[in-house]
Write a protein that holds these residues in place. Structure first.
Motif, PDB file in Angstrom:
ATOM      1  N   ARG A  31       0.828  -1.212   0.000  1.00  0.00           N
ATOM      2  CA  ARG A  31       0.000   0.000   0.000  1.00  0.00           C
ATOM      3  C   ARG A  31       0.862   1.262   0.000  1.00  0.00           C
ATOM      4  NH1 ARG A  31      -5.371   0.780   2.193  1.00  0.00           N
ATOM      5  NH2 ARG A  31      -5.923   2.906   1.678  1.00  0.00           N
ATOM      6  N   LEU A  32       1.889   1.295   0.856  1.00  0.00           N
ATOM      7  CA  LEU A  32       2.738   2.486   0.933  1.00  0.00           C
ATOM      8  C   LEU A  32       3.557   2.681  -0.335  1.00  0.00           C
ATOM      9  CD1 LEU A  32       3.971   2.330   4.641  1.00  0.00           C
ATOM     10  CD2 LEU A  32       2.053   3.642   3.684  1.00  0.00           C
ATOM     11  N   ARG A  33       4.084   1.600  -0.892  1.00  0.00           N
ATOM     12  CA  ARG A  33       4.864   1.707  -2.130  1.00  0.00           C
ATOM     13  C   ARG A  33       4.001   2.232  -3.276  1.00  0.00           C
ATOM     14  NH1 ARG A  33       7.596  -4.140  -1.374  1.00  0.00           N
ATOM     15  NH2 ARG A  33       9.422  -3.479  -0.167  1.00  0.00           N
ATOM     16  N   ALA A  34       2.808   1.692  -3.399  1.00  0.00           N
ATOM     17  CA  ALA A  34       1.934   2.082  -4.507  1.00  0.00           C
ATOM     18  C   ALA A  34       1.440   3.522  -4.378  1.00  0.00           C
ATOM     19  CB  ALA A  34       0.747   1.129  -4.585  1.00  0.00           C
ATOM     20  N   LYS A  35       1.083   3.915  -3.174  1.00  0.00           N
ATOM     21  CA  LYS A  35       0.472   5.234  -2.981  1.00  0.00           C
ATOM     22  C   LYS A  35       1.496   6.368  -2.926  1.00  0.00           C
ATOM     23  CE  LYS A  35      -3.142   7.500  -0.386  1.00  0.00           C
ATOM     24  NZ  LYS A  35      -4.208   7.341   0.579  1.00  0.00           N
ATOM     25  N   PHE A  36       2.698   6.091  -2.354  1.00  0.00           N
ATOM     26  CA  PHE A  36       3.650   7.180  -2.113  1.00  0.00           C
ATOM     27  C   PHE A  36       4.982   7.029  -2.841  1.00  0.00           C
ATOM     28  CE2 PHE A  36       0.911   6.942   1.655  1.00  0.00           C
ATOM     29  CZ  PHE A  36       0.399   8.224   1.644  1.00  0.00           C
ATOM     30  N   ASN A  37       5.199   5.934  -3.554  1.00  0.00           N
ATOM     31  CA  ASN A  37       6.448   5.707  -4.275  1.00  0.00           C
ATOM     32  C   ASN A  37       7.655   5.824  -3.332  1.00  0.00           C
ATOM     33  OD1 ASN A  37       8.046   5.071  -6.470  1.00  0.00           O
ATOM     34  ND2 ASN A  37       8.263   7.203  -7.094  1.00  0.00           N
ATOM     35  N   VAL A  38       7.619   5.083  -2.241  1.00  0.00           N
ATOM     36  CA  VAL A  38       8.692   5.071  -1.253  1.00  0.00           C
ATOM     37  C   VAL A  38       9.283   3.659  -1.173  1.00  0.00           C
ATOM     38  CG1 VAL A  38       7.754   6.940   0.164  1.00  0.00           C
ATOM     39  CG2 VAL A  38       7.034   4.595   0.602  1.00  0.00           C
ATOM     40  N   ALA A  39      10.470   3.553  -0.601  1.00  0.00           N
ATOM     41  CA  ALA A  39      11.080   2.252  -0.340  1.00  0.00           C
ATOM     42  C   ALA A  39      10.675   1.825   1.066  1.00  0.00           C
ATOM     43  CB  ALA A  39      12.591   2.346  -0.447  1.00  0.00           C
ATOM     44  N   VAL A  40      10.264   0.558   1.214  1.00  0.00           N
ATOM     45  CA  VAL A  40       9.776   0.043   2.494  1.00  0.00           C
ATOM     46  C   VAL A  40      10.430  -1.314   2.747  1.00  0.00           C
ATOM     47  CG1 VAL A  40       7.749  -0.558   3.861  1.00  0.00           C
ATOM     48  CG2 VAL A  40       7.543   1.135   2.035  1.00  0.00           C
ATOM     49  N   ALA A  41      10.935  -1.514   3.975  1.00  0.00           N
ATOM     50  CA  ALA A  41      11.551  -2.792   4.321  1.00  0.00           C
ATOM     51  C   ALA A  41      11.436  -3.043   5.817  1.00  0.00           C
ATOM     52  CB  ALA A  41      13.020  -2.803   3.914  1.00  0.00           C
ATOM     53  N   GLU A  42      11.377  -4.325   6.174  1.00  0.00           N
ATOM     54  CA  GLU A  42      11.429  -4.698   7.593  1.00  0.00           C
ATOM     55  C   GLU A  42      12.890  -4.612   8.036  1.00  0.00           C
ATOM     56  OE1 GLU A  42       9.865  -8.117  10.670  1.00  0.00           O
ATOM     57  OE2 GLU A  42      10.169  -8.684   8.576  1.00  0.00           O
ATOM     58  N   LEU A  43      13.140  -3.914   9.143  1.00  0.00           N
ATOM     59  CA  LEU A  43      14.502  -3.673   9.598  1.00  0.00           C
ATOM     60  C   LEU A  43      14.923  -4.558  10.761  1.00  0.00           C
ATOM     61  CD1 LEU A  43      14.418   0.244   9.573  1.00  0.00           C
ATOM     62  CD2 LEU A  43      15.191  -1.299   7.754  1.00  0.00           C
ATOM     63  N   GLU A  44      14.004  -4.912  11.634  1.00  0.00           N
ATOM     64  CA  GLU A  44      14.342  -5.676  12.842  1.00  0.00           C
ATOM     65  C   GLU A  44      13.260  -6.702  13.135  1.00  0.00           C
ATOM     66  OE1 GLU A  44      15.092  -3.194  16.235  1.00  0.00           O
ATOM     67  OE2 GLU A  44      16.168  -1.727  15.040  1.00  0.00           O
ATOM     68  N   HIS A  45      13.609  -7.645  13.989  1.00  0.00           N
ATOM     69  CA  HIS A  45      12.687  -8.666  14.507  1.00  0.00           C
ATOM     70  C   HIS A  45      12.130  -9.558  13.393  1.00  0.00           C
ATOM     71  CE1 HIS A  45      13.017  -6.390  18.160  1.00  0.00           C
ATOM     72  NE2 HIS A  45      12.395  -5.352  17.630  1.00  0.00           N
ATOM     73  N   HIS A  46      12.989  -9.979  12.477  1.00  0.00           N
ATOM     74  CA  HIS A  46      12.559 -10.780  11.333  1.00  0.00           C
ATOM     75  C   HIS A  46      11.922 -12.105  11.734  1.00  0.00           C
ATOM     76  CE1 HIS A  46      14.487  -8.083   8.472  1.00  0.00           C
ATOM     77  NE2 HIS A  46      15.493  -8.018   9.326  1.00  0.00           N
ATOM     78  N   GLU A  47      12.387 -12.708  12.798  1.00  0.00           N
ATOM     79  CA  GLU A  47      11.899 -14.035  13.176  1.00  0.00           C
ATOM     80  C   GLU A  47      10.923 -14.025  14.347  1.00  0.00           C
ATOM     81  OE1 GLU A  47      12.456 -16.638  11.247  1.00  0.00           O
ATOM     82  OE2 GLU A  47      13.624 -15.314   9.963  1.00  0.00           O
ATOM     83  N   MET A  48      10.543 -12.859  14.820  1.00  0.00           N
ATOM     84  CA  MET A  48       9.575 -12.763  15.910  1.00  0.00           C
ATOM     85  C   MET A  48       8.172 -12.606  15.312  1.00  0.00           C
ATOM     86  SD  MET A  48      11.577 -10.337  18.614  1.00  0.00           S
ATOM     87  CE  MET A  48      10.522 -10.725  19.975  1.00  0.00           C
ATOM     88  N   TRP A  49       7.208 -13.319  15.853  1.00  0.00           N
ATOM     89  CA  TRP A  49       5.860 -13.336  15.304  1.00  0.00           C
ATOM     90  C   TRP A  49       5.104 -12.037  15.493  1.00  0.00           C
ATOM     91  CZ3 TRP A  49       3.627 -18.560  17.416  1.00  0.00           C
ATOM     92  CH2 TRP A  49       4.362 -19.613  16.881  1.00  0.00           C
ATOM     93  N   GLN A  50       5.267 -11.405  16.633  1.00  0.00           N
ATOM     94  CA  GLN A  50       4.384 -10.290  16.979  1.00  0.00           C
ATOM     95  C   GLN A  50       5.053  -8.921  16.959  1.00  0.00           C
ATOM     96  OE1 GLN A  50       2.684 -11.589  20.714  1.00  0.00           O
ATOM     97  NE2 GLN A  50       1.038 -12.651  19.644  1.00  0.00           N
ATOM     98  N   ARG A  51       6.331  -8.859  16.635  1.00  0.00           N
ATOM     99  CA  ARG A  51       7.021  -7.560  16.628  1.00  0.00           C
ATOM    100  C   ARG A  51       7.685  -7.323  15.288  1.00  0.00           C
ATOM    101  NH1 ARG A  51      10.948  -6.220  21.098  1.00  0.00           N
ATOM    102  NH2 ARG A  51      10.536  -4.174  20.230  1.00  0.00           N
ATOM    103  N   SER A  52       7.791  -6.051  14.940  1.00  0.00           N
ATOM    104  CA  SER A  52       8.483  -5.678  13.715  1.00  0.00           C
ATOM    105  C   SER A  52       8.860  -4.208  13.774  1.00  0.00           C
ATOM    106  CB  SER A  52       7.589  -5.922  12.492  1.00  0.00           C
ATOM    107  OG  SER A  52       8.285  -5.610  11.314  1.00  0.00           O
ATOM    108  N   VAL A  53       9.948  -3.890  13.111  1.00  0.00           N
ATOM    109  CA  VAL A  53      10.330  -2.498  12.881  1.00  0.00           C
ATOM    110  C   VAL A  53      10.449  -2.350  11.369  1.00  0.00           C
ATOM    111  CG1 VAL A  53      12.077  -0.721  13.205  1.00  0.00           C
ATOM    112  CG2 VAL A  53      11.512  -2.270  15.084  1.00  0.00           C
ATOM    113  N   VAL A  54       9.682  -1.417  10.821  1.00  0.00           N
ATOM    114  CA  VAL A  54       9.626  -1.192   9.381  1.00  0.00           C
ATOM    115  C   VAL A  54      10.218   0.177   9.083  1.00  0.00           C
ATOM    116  CG1 VAL A  54       8.073  -0.915   7.407  1.00  0.00           C
ATOM    117  CG2 VAL A  54       7.582  -2.643   9.150  1.00  0.00           C
TER     118      VAL A  54
END
Length: 93
Positions: A31-54
């Motif tokens: 949604r963010l890439r399509a609407k705003f033409n920005v780069a988006v990636a998960e930065l932390e907590h790749h293997e944790m089910w309930q947490r993420s830093v994007v």
């Protein structure tokens, strides 16, 4: 050339597996890439089910435009995620 970084910390309470988490992240990133033409990636907590830093990155010739764009991205992420969005930070690099 100013580069803006928006960091979103998420707590996906209902996720029972990495598949659940990735579904939420994929929807957000698409949604963010399509609407705003920005780069988006998960930065932390790749293997944790309930947490993420994007991370969301954009750049422009004008620092004011970068800040304004990231504020629009933040508003959209907040409306999409609601209570899943725990915190955020904006940095100019």
């Amino acid at each position: 050339m100013p580069v803006g970084l928006l960091t979103l910390e998420l707590h996906i309470q209902h996720a029972q597996s990495l598949k659940d988490k990735r579904q939420v992240l994929r929807s957000l990133k698409d949604r963010l890439r399509a609407k705003f033409n920005v780069a988006v990636a998960e930065l932390e907590h790749h293997e944790m089910w309930q947490r993420s830093v994007v991370g969301v990155v954009t750049l422009s010739n004008d620092e004011g435009h970068v800040e304004e764009s990231l504020q629009h991205v933040l508003a959209e992420a907040d409306s999409l995620l609601g209570p899943l969005l725990v915190s955020h930070a904006v940095e100019m690099i």
